[in-house]
Design an enzyme around this catalytic site. Structure first.
Site, mmCIF file in Angstrom:
data_model
loop_
_atom_site.group_PDB
_atom_site.id
_atom_site.type_symbol
_atom_site.label_atom_id
_atom_site.label_comp_id
_atom_site.label_asym_id
_atom_site.label_seq_id
_atom_site.Cartn_x
_atom_site.Cartn_y
_atom_site.Cartn_z
ATOM 1 N N HIS A 1 6.329 10.081 -26.890
ATOM 2 C CA HIS A 1 5.448 11.027 -26.199
ATOM 3 C C HIS A 1 5.850 12.484 -26.494
ATOM 4 C CE1 HIS A 1 2.839 12.539 -23.028
ATOM 5 N NE2 HIS A 1 3.849 13.315 -22.667
ATOM 6 N N ARG B 1 -3.905 22.276 -12.593
ATOM 7 C CA ARG B 1 -3.005 21.244 -13.145
ATOM 8 C C ARG B 1 -3.407 20.836 -14.560
ATOM 9 N NH1 ARG B 1 0.012 16.161 -10.138
ATOM 10 N NH2 ARG B 1 1.305 15.665 -11.934
ATOM 11 N N HIS C 1 -1.553 18.131 -25.208
ATOM 12 C CA HIS C 1 -1.573 16.695 -24.906
ATOM 13 C C HIS C 1 -2.803 15.949 -25.413
ATOM 14 C CE1 HIS C 1 1.982 17.454 -22.576
ATOM 15 N NE2 HIS C 1 2.015 16.224 -22.083
ATOM 16 N N GLU D 1 8.064 18.979 -23.959
ATOM 17 C CA GLU D 1 7.476 19.408 -22.680
ATOM 18 C C GLU D 1 7.956 20.819 -22.314
ATOM 19 O OE1 GLU D 1 5.044 17.845 -21.367
ATOM 20 O OE2 GLU D 1 5.254 15.713 -21.838
ATOM 21 N N ARG E 1 0.810 -1.228 0.000
ATOM 22 C CA ARG E 1 0.000 0.000 0.000
ATOM 23 C C ARG E 1 0.845 1.281 0.000
ATOM 24 N NH1 ARG E 1 -2.737 -3.017 4.014
ATOM 25 N NH2 ARG E 1 -4.532 -4.109 3.132
ATOM 26 N N GLU F 1 -5.489 17.441 -10.144
ATOM 27 C CA GLU F 1 -5.907 17.935 -11.458
ATOM 28 C C GLU F 1 -7.402 18.254 -11.560
ATOM 29 O OE1 GLU F 1 -3.715 16.118 -14.746
ATOM 30 O OE2 GLU F 1 -5.440 16.532 -16.019
ATOM 31 N N LYS G 1 6.238 23.631 -12.372
ATOM 32 C CA LYS G 1 5.385 22.454 -12.154
ATOM 33 C C LYS G 1 5.114 22.243 -10.664
ATOM 34 C CE LYS G 1 4.419 17.713 -13.319
ATOM 35 N NZ LYS G 1 4.669 16.560 -14.160
ATOM 36 N N ASN H 1 -1.492 19.968 -19.459
ATOM 37 C CA ASN H 1 -1.870 19.135 -20.598
ATOM 38 C C ASN H 1 -1.935 19.904 -21.917
ATOM 39 O OD1 ASN H 1 -2.337 16.556 -19.340
ATOM 40 N ND2 ASN H 1 -3.998 17.580 -18.256
ATOM 41 N N HIS I 1 -1.447 12.993 -27.295
ATOM 42 C CA HIS I 1 -1.640 11.589 -26.906
ATOM 43 C C HIS I 1 -2.287 10.800 -28.046
ATOM 44 C CE1 HIS I 1 -1.465 12.097 -22.242
ATOM 45 N NE2 HIS I 1 -0.306 11.747 -22.740
ATOM 46 N N LYS J 1 2.433 11.802 -10.779
ATOM 47 C CA LYS J 1 1.540 11.018 -11.652
ATOM 48 C C LYS J 1 2.261 9.722 -11.989
ATOM 49 C CE LYS J 1 -1.456 14.230 -14.097
ATOM 50 N NZ LYS J 1 -1.808 14.794 -15.411
HETATM 51 P P1 NAD Z 1 11.569 6.759 -22.097
HETATM 52 O O1 NAD Z 1 11.532 6.510 -20.653
HETATM 53 O O2 NAD Z 1 11.080 5.692 -23.001
HETATM 54 O O3 NAD Z 1 13.060 7.148 -22.487
HETATM 55 C C1 NAD Z 1 13.359 7.438 -23.824
HETATM 56 C C2 NAD Z 1 14.584 6.626 -24.322
HETATM 57 O O4 NAD Z 1 15.768 7.162 -23.749
HETATM 58 C C3 NAD Z 1 14.540 5.158 -23.900
HETATM 59 O O5 NAD Z 1 14.992 4.390 -24.986
HETATM 60 C C4 NAD Z 1 15.548 5.098 -22.764
HETATM 61 O O6 NAD Z 1 16.117 3.816 -22.621
HETATM 62 C C5 NAD Z 1 16.567 6.113 -23.176
HETATM 63 N N1 NAD Z 1 17.367 6.733 -22.127
HETATM 64 C C6 NAD Z 1 16.982 7.079 -20.886
HETATM 65 N N2 NAD Z 1 17.949 7.761 -20.266
HETATM 66 C C7 NAD Z 1 19.008 7.810 -21.128
HETATM 67 C C8 NAD Z 1 20.298 8.396 -21.072
HETATM 68 N N3 NAD Z 1 20.718 9.119 -20.030
HETATM 69 N N4 NAD Z 1 21.106 8.253 -22.147
HETATM 70 C C9 NAD Z 1 20.688 7.563 -23.248
HETATM 71 N N5 NAD Z 1 19.470 7.011 -23.367
HETATM 72 C C10 NAD Z 1 18.635 7.144 -22.311
HETATM 73 O O7 NAD Z 1 10.745 8.060 -22.505
HETATM 74 P P2 NAD Z 1 10.663 9.544 -21.905
HETATM 75 O O8 NAD Z 1 10.592 10.415 -23.086
HETATM 76 O O9 NAD Z 1 11.707 9.788 -20.894
HETATM 77 O O10 NAD Z 1 9.258 9.527 -21.148
HETATM 78 C C11 NAD Z 1 8.049 9.298 -21.837
HETATM 79 C C12 NAD Z 1 7.047 8.707 -20.881
HETATM 80 O O11 NAD Z 1 6.809 9.637 -19.814
HETATM 81 C C13 NAD Z 1 5.703 8.415 -21.510
HETATM 82 O O12 NAD Z 1 5.260 7.170 -21.076
HETATM 83 C C14 NAD Z 1 4.802 9.507 -20.952
HETATM 84 O O13 NAD Z 1 3.453 9.109 -20.880
HETATM 85 C C15 NAD Z 1 5.409 9.740 -19.604
HETATM 86 N N6 NAD Z 1 5.138 11.065 -19.012
HETATM 87 C C16 NAD Z 1 4.707 11.108 -17.731
HETATM 88 C C17 NAD Z 1 4.478 12.331 -17.125
HETATM 89 C C18 NAD Z 1 4.074 12.377 -15.676
HETATM 90 O O14 NAD Z 1 3.735 13.458 -15.193
HETATM 91 N N7 NAD Z 1 4.108 11.291 -14.956
HETATM 92 C C19 NAD Z 1 4.679 13.518 -17.841
HETATM 93 C C20 NAD Z 1 5.127 13.429 -19.152
HETATM 94 C C21 NAD Z 1 5.348 12.188 -19.730
HETATM 95 N N1 GLY Z 2 2.521 16.014 -17.262
HETATM 96 C C1 GLY Z 2 1.250 16.452 -16.793
HETATM 97 C C2 GLY Z 2 1.154 16.488 -15.307
HETATM 98 O O1 GLY Z 2 2.047 16.114 -14.596
HETATM 99 O O2 GLY Z 2 0.130 16.878 -14.810
#
Ligand code: NAD
Ligand code: GLY
Length: 348
Positions: free
Chosen positions: A248, A227, A234, A174, A110, A223, A213, A231, A238, A132
């Protein structure tokens, strides 16, 4: 009324962030590390140095692994490792690892504490902060998840040295979103004499985006109000991500491009300002020309916007859009009008 816990003192940015905090955070309890195959292969000595005796789960890299099956495997490994309530999960990687790792931490017993160590630009400017957590399911992005705040976020920009240019571009997606929300970040990007990929400039941007943020999340963690501004771009972004297979960050850039055009055409976004914002978006897209978007599947993309989490029973497609410098608003359209506006934006 419950207040979101303050993030003050929990987010550390800079090349010493990991060195200073990680030894303290790892000591005194059983830990678990989640990372992905690319990060693990690039930083073997880093993992040996900071996690010599810790169970490390290496997930194959990629958004396609941000799913229930991976979550199940991670939780199974955590149970097998005999973690306790006092244990910590360290999510070392991009947004995929941060999102699924945060959710595993939220679910195990939990909730155990989670430390985010973001290694992509996108994760450093955005996803590691704000709590998130999620996995994708049934072709819908982030549909199963929880709001679960990390206990600390350690942002070391030196990880960006190994990041491919295309991933830098994803982070810029972003960052341009933040430029649409904050006059300060807009000016930073517009007036920069440095290359946007310059590491010291990126560190300045990371700090400004995180500050923005954190303020928004502290005011509206779940949100229901401000918040939603995070988006911008987005809804369409998305939808593009789900049908095009683009990442993304890149999809958000195209989402920003199209939604800003739609908002200008509808008279919601001030024309002069909107055109400057479009110019920043186009400049970010041009940072890595490898992934030109042809928009031939835009009608299919529009359909995917029907599953956006901002939608409600009124059947309208809801978008957060830029209105003027530092000002945003919600813009809602019945589906057919949304689709037509999107098609016009593509043709423009
Ligand atoms: P990702 O985690 O897939 O990383 C992108 C690529 O970079 C991967 O191939 C990874 O292995 C590689 N990588 C990571 N660090 C590296 C480094 N230092 N050097 C070389 N390669 C490296 O993608 P992302 O763009 O980091 O994140 C996208 C995800 O984040 C999506 O799933 C999206 O929905 C999510 N997201 C979440 C939020 C949130 O608020 N939680 C906000 C925006 C996006
Ligand atoms: N990336 C959108 C949020 O964190 O709310």
């Amino acid at each position: 009324m419950l207040k979101t816990p303050s993030m003050e003192g929990k987010i550390h940015v800079g090349k010493d962030a990991v060195k200073k905090r990680l030894p303290k955070l790892t000591e005194g309890q059983k830990n678990f590390v989640l990372t992905d195959s690319n990060v693990y292969a690039l930083y073997p000595d880093w993992f040996k140095k900071y996690f010599p005796h810790t169970e490390i789960f290496v997930l194959p890299a990629g958004e396609e692994n941000k799913n229930f099956q991976s979550l199940y495997c991670i939780l199974e490994k955590m149970t097998g490792a005999g973690l306790h309530r006092t244990s910590r999960l360290f999510a070392v990687g991009g947004g995929v690892i941060g999102d699924i790792g945060g959710l595993a931490a939220a679910l195990y017993m939990r909730g155990i504490s989670c430390v985010q160590v973001p290694t992509t630009l996108l994760a450093q400017v955005d996803s590691s902060v704000g709590g998130k957590t999620a996995v994708d399911l049934g072709g819908v992005k982030n549909v199963v998840g929880a709001f679960y705040q990390p206990c600390e976020v350690l942002v070391d920009p030196t990880f960006l040295k190994t990041l491919p240019k295309r991933e830098i571009k994803c982070g810029l997606g972003e960052i341009v979103k933040y430029a649409a929300l904050s006059g300060e970040i807009f000016d930073l990007l517009r007036d920069s004499e440095k290359e946007w990929t310059d590491l010291s400039f990126l560190e300045t941007l990371i700090t400004s985006c995180i500050r923005h943020k954190a303020r928004v999340v502290e005011a509206d963690e779940k949100e229901s109000g401000e918040r939603r501004s995070l988006n911008v771009g987005h809804t369409t972004g998305h939808a593009i991500e789900l049908t095009s297979g683009l990442s993304h960050g890149e999809s958000v850039l195209y989402g920003m491009l199209l939604e800003t055009k739609m908002a200008i055409a509808a008279g919601i976004c001030e024309k002069g300002y909107g055109e400057e914002l479009l110019a920043l978006t186009v400049k970010a897209i041009a940072q890595s020309p490898a992934s030109e978007m042809d928009f031939s599947s835009i009608e299919k993309d529009a359909e995917k916007a029907r599953s956006d989490k901002k939608n409600t029973d009124d059947g309208k497609i809801k978008m957060a859009v830029a209105k003027a410098k530092g000002v945003w608003t919600m813009y809602a359209l019945p589906f057919e009008e949304y689709k037509n506006a999107l098609l016009s934006a593509v043709k423009e």
